[in-house]
Enzyme design. Sequence first.
Site, PDB file in Angstrom:
ATOM      1  N   TRP A 184       0.858  -1.192   0.000  1.00  0.00           N
ATOM      2  CA  TRP A 184       0.000   0.000   0.000  1.00  0.00           C
ATOM      3  C   TRP A 184       0.890   1.236   0.000  1.00  0.00           C
ATOM      4  O   TRP A 184       1.748   1.389   0.863  1.00  0.00           O
ATOM      5  CB  TRP A 184      -0.937   0.050   1.218  1.00  0.00           C
ATOM      6  CG  TRP A 184      -1.584   1.397   1.289  1.00  0.00           C
ATOM      7  CD1 TRP A 184      -2.518   1.905   0.438  1.00  0.00           C
ATOM      8  CD2 TRP A 184      -1.274   2.452   2.222  1.00  0.00           C
ATOM      9  NE1 TRP A 184      -2.814   3.211   0.784  1.00  0.00           N
ATOM     10  CE2 TRP A 184      -2.063   3.559   1.871  1.00  0.00           C
ATOM     11  CE3 TRP A 184      -0.404   2.565   3.307  1.00  0.00           C
ATOM     12  CZ2 TRP A 184      -2.020   4.768   2.569  1.00  0.00           C
ATOM     13  CZ3 TRP A 184      -0.348   3.772   4.015  1.00  0.00           C
ATOM     14  CH2 TRP A 184      -1.159   4.851   3.646  1.00  0.00           C
ATOM     15  N   GLU A 225      -2.912  -2.818  -2.685  1.00  0.00           N
ATOM     16  CA  GLU A 225      -4.073  -2.297  -1.946  1.00  0.00           C
ATOM     17  C   GLU A 225      -4.487  -0.919  -2.455  1.00  0.00           C
ATOM     18  O   GLU A 225      -3.715   0.039  -2.395  1.00  0.00           O
ATOM     19  CB  GLU A 225      -3.730  -2.216  -0.455  1.00  0.00           C
ATOM     20  CG  GLU A 225      -4.865  -1.664   0.396  1.00  0.00           C
ATOM     21  CD  GLU A 225      -4.516  -1.583   1.880  1.00  0.00           C
ATOM     22  OE1 GLU A 225      -3.339  -1.865   2.238  1.00  0.00           O
ATOM     23  OE2 GLU A 225      -5.406  -1.256   2.679  1.00  0.00           O
ATOM     24  N   LYS A 227      -6.987   2.562  -2.693  1.00  0.00           N
ATOM     25  CA  LYS A 227      -7.584   3.482  -1.717  1.00  0.00           C
ATOM     26  C   LYS A 227      -8.225   4.653  -2.438  1.00  0.00           C
ATOM     27  O   LYS A 227      -7.762   5.086  -3.486  1.00  0.00           O
ATOM     28  CB  LYS A 227      -6.485   3.975  -0.771  1.00  0.00           C
ATOM     29  CG  LYS A 227      -6.998   4.847   0.355  1.00  0.00           C
ATOM     30  CD  LYS A 227      -5.969   4.979   1.456  1.00  0.00           C
ATOM     31  CE  LYS A 227      -6.517   5.854   2.566  1.00  0.00           C
ATOM     32  NZ  LYS A 227      -5.644   5.905   3.723  1.00  0.00           N
ATOM     33  N   ASP A 258      -9.645  -3.164   1.276  1.00  0.00           N
ATOM     34  CA  ASP A 258      -9.739  -2.623   2.634  1.00  0.00           C
ATOM     35  C   ASP A 258     -11.124  -1.993   2.769  1.00  0.00           C
ATOM     36  O   ASP A 258     -11.509  -1.138   1.953  1.00  0.00           O
ATOM     37  CB  ASP A 258      -8.624  -1.585   2.835  1.00  0.00           C
ATOM     38  CG  ASP A 258      -8.600  -0.991   4.232  1.00  0.00           C
ATOM     39  OD1 ASP A 258      -9.676  -0.564   4.714  1.00  0.00           O
ATOM     40  OD2 ASP A 258      -7.521  -0.930   4.845  1.00  0.00           O
ATOM     41  N   HIS A 261     -11.633   1.839   2.253  1.00  0.00           N
ATOM     42  CA  HIS A 261     -11.012   2.544   1.138  1.00  0.00           C
ATOM     43  C   HIS A 261     -11.926   2.850  -0.029  1.00  0.00           C
ATOM     44  O   HIS A 261     -11.480   2.967  -1.168  1.00  0.00           O
ATOM     45  CB  HIS A 261      -9.795   1.753   0.651  1.00  0.00           C
ATOM     46  CG  HIS A 261      -8.654   1.793   1.610  1.00  0.00           C
ATOM     47  ND1 HIS A 261      -7.392   1.355   1.307  1.00  0.00           N
ATOM     48  CD2 HIS A 261      -8.576   2.258   2.878  1.00  0.00           C
ATOM     49  CE1 HIS A 261      -6.589   1.520   2.348  1.00  0.00           C
ATOM     50  NE2 HIS A 261      -7.299   2.056   3.317  1.00  0.00           N
ATOM     51  N   HIS A 285      -8.343  -6.394   4.164  1.00  0.00           N
ATOM     52  CA  HIS A 285      -8.058  -5.565   5.327  1.00  0.00           C
ATOM     53  C   HIS A 285      -9.412  -5.208   5.896  1.00  0.00           C
ATOM     54  O   HIS A 285     -10.044  -4.248   5.461  1.00  0.00           O
ATOM     55  CB  HIS A 285      -7.302  -4.299   4.924  1.00  0.00           C
ATOM     56  CG  HIS A 285      -5.826  -4.476   4.907  1.00  0.00           C
ATOM     57  ND1 HIS A 285      -4.943  -3.431   4.815  1.00  0.00           N
ATOM     58  CD2 HIS A 285      -5.070  -5.601   5.011  1.00  0.00           C
ATOM     59  CE1 HIS A 285      -3.704  -3.901   4.844  1.00  0.00           C
ATOM     60  NE2 HIS A 285      -3.761  -5.209   4.952  1.00  0.00           N
ATOM     61  N   ASP A 293     -12.203   6.871   6.098  1.00  0.00           N
ATOM     62  CA  ASP A 293     -11.348   5.706   6.358  1.00  0.00           C
ATOM     63  C   ASP A 293     -10.758   5.814   7.763  1.00  0.00           C
ATOM     64  O   ASP A 293      -9.563   5.963   7.939  1.00  0.00           O
ATOM     65  CB  ASP A 293     -10.236   5.681   5.294  1.00  0.00           C
ATOM     66  CG  ASP A 293      -9.240   4.556   5.519  1.00  0.00           C
ATOM     67  OD1 ASP A 293      -9.668   3.461   5.920  1.00  0.00           O
ATOM     68  OD2 ASP A 293      -8.037   4.783   5.300  1.00  0.00           O
ATOM     69  N   ASP A 295     -10.584   3.733  10.311  1.00  0.00           N
ATOM     70  CA  ASP A 295      -9.935   2.575  10.933  1.00  0.00           C
ATOM     71  C   ASP A 295     -10.422   2.297  12.351  1.00  0.00           C
ATOM     72  O   ASP A 295      -9.635   2.043  13.252  1.00  0.00           O
ATOM     73  CB  ASP A 295      -8.399   2.723  10.895  1.00  0.00           C
ATOM     74  CG  ASP A 295      -7.875   2.715   9.467  1.00  0.00           C
ATOM     75  OD1 ASP A 295      -7.934   1.660   8.831  1.00  0.00           O
ATOM     76  OD2 ASP A 295      -7.458   3.773   8.967  1.00  0.00           O
ATOM     77  N   ASP A 325      -7.391  -4.493   9.667  1.00  0.00           N
ATOM     78  CA  ASP A 325      -6.652  -3.242   9.562  1.00  0.00           C
ATOM     79  C   ASP A 325      -7.419  -2.129  10.263  1.00  0.00           C
ATOM     80  O   ASP A 325      -8.234  -1.450   9.655  1.00  0.00           O
ATOM     81  CB  ASP A 325      -6.391  -2.882   8.089  1.00  0.00           C
ATOM     82  CG  ASP A 325      -5.520  -1.629   7.978  1.00  0.00           C
ATOM     83  OD1 ASP A 325      -5.010  -1.169   9.006  1.00  0.00           O
ATOM     84  OD2 ASP A 325      -5.353  -1.115   6.849  1.00  0.00           O
TER      85      ASP A 325
END
Length: 417
Positions: A184, A225, A227, A258, A261, A285, A293, A295, A325
Amino acid sequence: MNITSRYQAAREVYAALGVNTDEALKKLDRISISIQCWQGDDVGGFESVGAALTGGIQAPGNYPGMARTIDELRADAEKAISLIPGRHRFNLHASYLDSAGKKVDRDTVEPKHFQSWIDWAKQVGMGLDFNPTYFSHPKAADGFTLAHADKSIRDFWIRHGIQSRKIGAEIGRQLGSTCATNFWMPDGFKDIPADRLAPRERMADSLDQIFATKIDPKLNVDSVEAKLFGIGLESYTVGSHEFYMGYAVSRQTHLTLDSGHFHPTEVISDKISSVLMFCPGLVLHVSRPVRWDSDHVVLLDDELQAIGRELVRSGKLDKVHIGLDYFDASINRVAAWVVGTRNILKSLLVAFLEPSATLRKAELEGDYTVRMVLSEELKSLPWSAVWDYWCETKCVPVGPAWLDEVKAYEKTVLSKR
Ligand code: RNT
Ligand code: ZN
């Protein structure tokens, strides 16, 4: 009623729907979740020159007790895995190297800097996965790495990628378990670019150079990855979904999805089947975006359950590396690991307990009433009795009892830091 009798009662309920709970648990036994090292220390890492977190990601919060050393991080991770049923993996970033205090720049990281991690993984019985670190570094400070316009900076990061794959392969060899090495890169612009194409061409070329050497996929698989955007990189991200879907399909690398993303209402559960059709494998992820995003810690919400269902329904779990993630610094970090990992496992268990043949038959026959009503009824079936039984057979605390252990650890260990 004790746990075993509750399980036996649940087994009958599921058997009436044609679902064998013992079989479901056997399938769950085979699942390994890749637990992200970076939840333990807010994506800090152990490079001797402590650099601030960059790349458009953030770990807000200041809950006391963050791991400050490799030993502390390992101790915290061991506490977490003792509370999670099943056998799992640990996901390392290059910035978590063990260089015995020596400064080792990213382009010269070697397998030997991860030997103590490999030894630890052997000792705790976990596989390892790997990530080159393309952020929190002076050569990433202007927002570009592999797509940088300056060839010398690109070359530095290409060397980092090449070294990272060697580390992944060595991890896979020593542990006898394929390492998924995930790429990433944050590369992008805060404001509207004059040229959207050239950075993407440079990114593809850099990746091609990194992946030029073939590595036995039993040892290491490479994944890229995508995004949508990062903080401070709102207008343009080189590695968008279209870019990496095209890259991964044309080069036959794995693709990483992810959950955070994409656009806020766009979900990865719907993308799993498509990626598995066209890529050799998929890395997940699993995260939880809250408006962006962000997390956040993975909860057992609708999207997590949809992800679990799609993975199981695909019949291709052997091609999927399920990783987490998120990095929440506002709560106990060990608890964050445990609750998120237990949640993804719960979502997979519920999916293994689905009478999928019945649902598919109803769908094929056009009986969408049955499909909807049965799906709704499944939500209130006693899957938690099956879960509790699994936890007990795996010798981990049943129900919220694990939190007592985390609280005791906080008192005796974390609060002393
Ligand atoms: C960032 C990506 C990336 C990182 C980790 C630390 O948006 O999701 O995967 O979170 O590599
Ligand atoms: Zn990610």
